[in-house]
Design a protein around this motif. Structure first.
Motif, PDB file in Angstrom:
ATOM      1  N   HIS A   1       0.878  -1.159   0.000  1.00 38.26           N
ATOM      2  CA  HIS A   1       0.000   0.000   0.000  1.00 38.26           C
ATOM      3  C   HIS A   1       0.920   1.214   0.000  1.00 38.26           C
ATOM      4  O   HIS A   1       1.908   1.249   0.744  1.00 38.26           O
ATOM      5  CB  HIS A   1      -0.880   0.025   1.251  1.00 38.26           C
ATOM      6  CG  HIS A   1      -1.835  -1.116   1.346  1.00 38.26           C
ATOM      7  ND1 HIS A   1      -2.926  -1.257   0.523  1.00 38.26           N
ATOM      8  CD2 HIS A   1      -1.858  -2.191   2.182  1.00 38.26           C
ATOM      9  CE1 HIS A   1      -3.592  -2.348   0.838  1.00 38.26           C
ATOM     10  NE2 HIS A   1      -2.963  -2.943   1.842  1.00 38.26           N
TER      11      HIS A   1
ATOM     12  N   ARG B   1      -6.409  -2.124   7.994  1.00 32.79           N
ATOM     13  CA  ARG B   1      -5.522  -3.203   7.530  1.00 32.79           C
ATOM     14  C   ARG B   1      -4.172  -3.086   8.229  1.00 32.79           C
ATOM     15  O   ARG B   1      -3.132  -2.873   7.591  1.00 32.79           O
ATOM     16  CB  ARG B   1      -5.368  -3.143   6.005  1.00 32.79           C
ATOM     17  CG  ARG B   1      -5.140  -1.735   5.471  1.00 32.79           C
ATOM     18  CD  ARG B   1      -5.046  -1.667   3.958  1.00 32.79           C
ATOM     19  NE  ARG B   1      -6.280  -1.940   3.285  1.00 32.79           N
ATOM     20  CZ  ARG B   1      -7.319  -1.103   3.166  1.00 32.79           C
ATOM     21  NH1 ARG B   1      -7.263   0.081   3.752  1.00 32.79           N
ATOM     22  NH2 ARG B   1      -8.399  -1.441   2.503  1.00 32.79           N
TER      23      ARG B   1
ATOM     24  N   GLU C   1      -0.883  -5.215   7.034  1.00 27.30           N
ATOM     25  CA  GLU C   1      -0.474  -5.246   5.628  1.00 27.30           C
ATOM     26  C   GLU C   1       0.615  -4.204   5.372  1.00 27.30           C
ATOM     27  O   GLU C   1       0.571  -3.102   5.920  1.00 27.30           O
ATOM     28  CB  GLU C   1      -1.691  -5.003   4.722  1.00 27.30           C
ATOM     29  CG  GLU C   1      -2.754  -6.091   4.869  1.00 27.30           C
ATOM     30  CD  GLU C   1      -3.985  -5.823   4.012  1.00 27.30           C
ATOM     31  OE1 GLU C   1      -3.968  -4.868   3.208  1.00 27.30           O
ATOM     32  OE2 GLU C   1      -4.970  -6.570   4.142  1.00 27.30           O
TER      33      GLU C   1
ATOM     34  N   GLY D   1       2.864  -4.219   9.913  1.00 29.13           N
ATOM     35  CA  GLY D   1       3.021  -4.732   8.553  1.00 29.13           C
ATOM     36  C   GLY D   1       4.437  -4.748   8.034  1.00 29.13           C
ATOM     37  O   GLY D   1       4.647  -5.077   6.866  1.00 29.13           O
TER      38      GLY D   1
END
Length: 431
Positions: A152, A245, A248, A278
């Protein structure tokens, strides 16, 4: 090309670039003629030919205030490799439109915001931008982060709308963002960055000397509050998506000031150290821009966002350079082969002395990849260079991390030749 590399190779490379550029950059030609330099035979020969960083803000401010854009063309042409004087500025009304006109003709101007004074403008070519962007990818790859679309990507902001910033943001997104990545923030696109910064500077002066009208102050404060609110919405957007999230991997492209505010917002939303796990990465551009943060602001950011040193691309550079000097895990900055490092005395007049394997003084550089201008620059930075290798195991000189601006050290940041260089430039405007 470092201080410790083959001397003859360094001098030959500098002379080759000088022989090419002295016929292309008007101010360089005049400076060389004034100094009687026709050939680079030593590092000392280069010192008078390095341009003070102030050269790129040597235009009279009245040219912008009076909208004399043809004269601004002549000014930037005098320090450029590729001619600028034929760029059409007939419809230009402000600095932003002037830069847009130059960029439409292939002159990708890099500019400072001028928050603490007069802004600078550096002419860069497409080749300069390509070299700068490739250097970013190369630096990340050397760090262990080759282009892989598994992250991301969060460009924290703020969004200035300047084409160089947009190009770098898009480079990272295109090379690292996963197909199902966190959606980008859809806010109001910035308009007239330099117009706004010029008004900010003028308003600060007017408020300081008591000449600002109350309605002008109110209107400007309302605009500033709107911009600040937009940035808050941006940061809350990122915080919500991070918390949705938390395990991640995220690649942050940001400045420390905005990152620290993001950490505060995450805490406000209930996050604690360990919530986000993450194995995230970070690259940072720019300094604190006058902001005051806690002494341990970096530790707080890294702990909250789960960023380890081996996933932090930290470097030393400046807008006069295409390339970056990456910081190793030993905490020092390494100079790439295409940059020749000079350490000068405080006044920028001569090479500083080596004392016990170290050199302390004013940082100056020649970037052999620079295309749109002369590649030699004298900075406003005081540095310390170690000549005997680095704790990380690499050989050659390294720049120690305690880099400081002379202007922040209580000293007058005055480079001796700056006034002479300004006079050269003014002469070209008046021709």
């Amino acid at each position: 090309m470092s201080l410790t590399r083959n001397k003859n190779d360094v001098i030959s490379a500098l002379d080759a670039r000088f022989q090419e550029r002295r016929h292309q950059v008007p101010v360089l030609r005049q400076r060389a003629e004034a100094e009687g330099i026709t050939e680079i035979r030593s590092r000392e020969d280069m010192v008078p030919l390095l341009f003070p960083h102030t050269t790129y803000k040597s235009y009279p401010e009245s040219l912008i205030a009076k909208g004399r854009w043809s004269s601004m063309n002549r000014w930037i042409d005098s320090v450029s490799t590729h001619r600028v004087t034929d760029v059409d500025v007939s419809g230009v009304t402000d600095v932003d439109e002037w830069i847009e006109a130059l960029e439409a003709a292939g002159h990708l101007v890099s500019s400072s915001s001028g928050t603490s004074g007069k802004g600078s403008f550096l002419n860069k070519s497409v080749r300069d931008r390509e070299a700068n962007m490739q250097n970013m990818i190369d630096g990340l790859t050397e760090l262990g982060m080759p282009p892989e679309r598994r992250w991301h990507v969060i460009p924290v902001g703020p969004d200035t709308g300047q084409s160089a910033h947009v190009a770098m943001r898009d480079l990272i997104i295109d090379n690292y963002r996963r197909p199902d990545g966190i959606p980008l923030f859809e806010g109001n696109p910035p308009v007239g960055h330099h117009r706004y910064m010029a008004r900010l500077q003028a308003m600060r002066r007017a408020m300081a000397d008591g000449t600002a009208a109350p309605d002008e102050v109110s209107a400007f404060e309302a605009e500033a509050q709107g911009r600040a609110a937009e940035q808050e919405r941006r940061l809350h957007h990122w915080a919500d998506h991070i918390l949705a999230r938390p395990t991640e991997p995220i690649f942050f492209n940001a400045q420390f000031t905005q990152l620290f505010r993001l950490v505060e917002i995450l805490r406000e939303k209930g996050a604690r150290e360990g919530t986000i796990s993450g194995g995230n990465a970070l690259t940072v551009g720019g300094g604190l821009k006058g902001s005051t943060l806690p002494a341990d602001y970096q530790e707080q950011i890294f702990a909250m966002l789960d960023i380890a040193p081996e996933r932090f691309f930290h470097y030393y550079s400046m807008q006069e350079l295409n390339l970056r000097m990456p910081r190793c895990l030993g905490g020092r900055y390494h100079v790439p082969d295409e940059i020749v490092l000079f350490v000068l005395d405080k006044d920028g007049e001569k090479l500083a002395d080596v004392v016990d394997g170290r050199i302390e003084g004013r940082a100056a550089f020649f970037d052999l990849t620079v295309d749109g201008r002369w590649g030699g620059t004298i900075s406003g930075d005081r540095i310390v260079v170690e000549l005997d290798g680095c704790p990380c195991g690499r050989s050659g000189e390294t720049i120690l991390p305690d880099i400081a601006r002379y202007s922040d050290l209580g000293n007058d940041d005055k480079i001796t030749c700056a006034g002479t260089m300004d006079a050269y430039v003014r002469g070209f405007i008046e021709e």
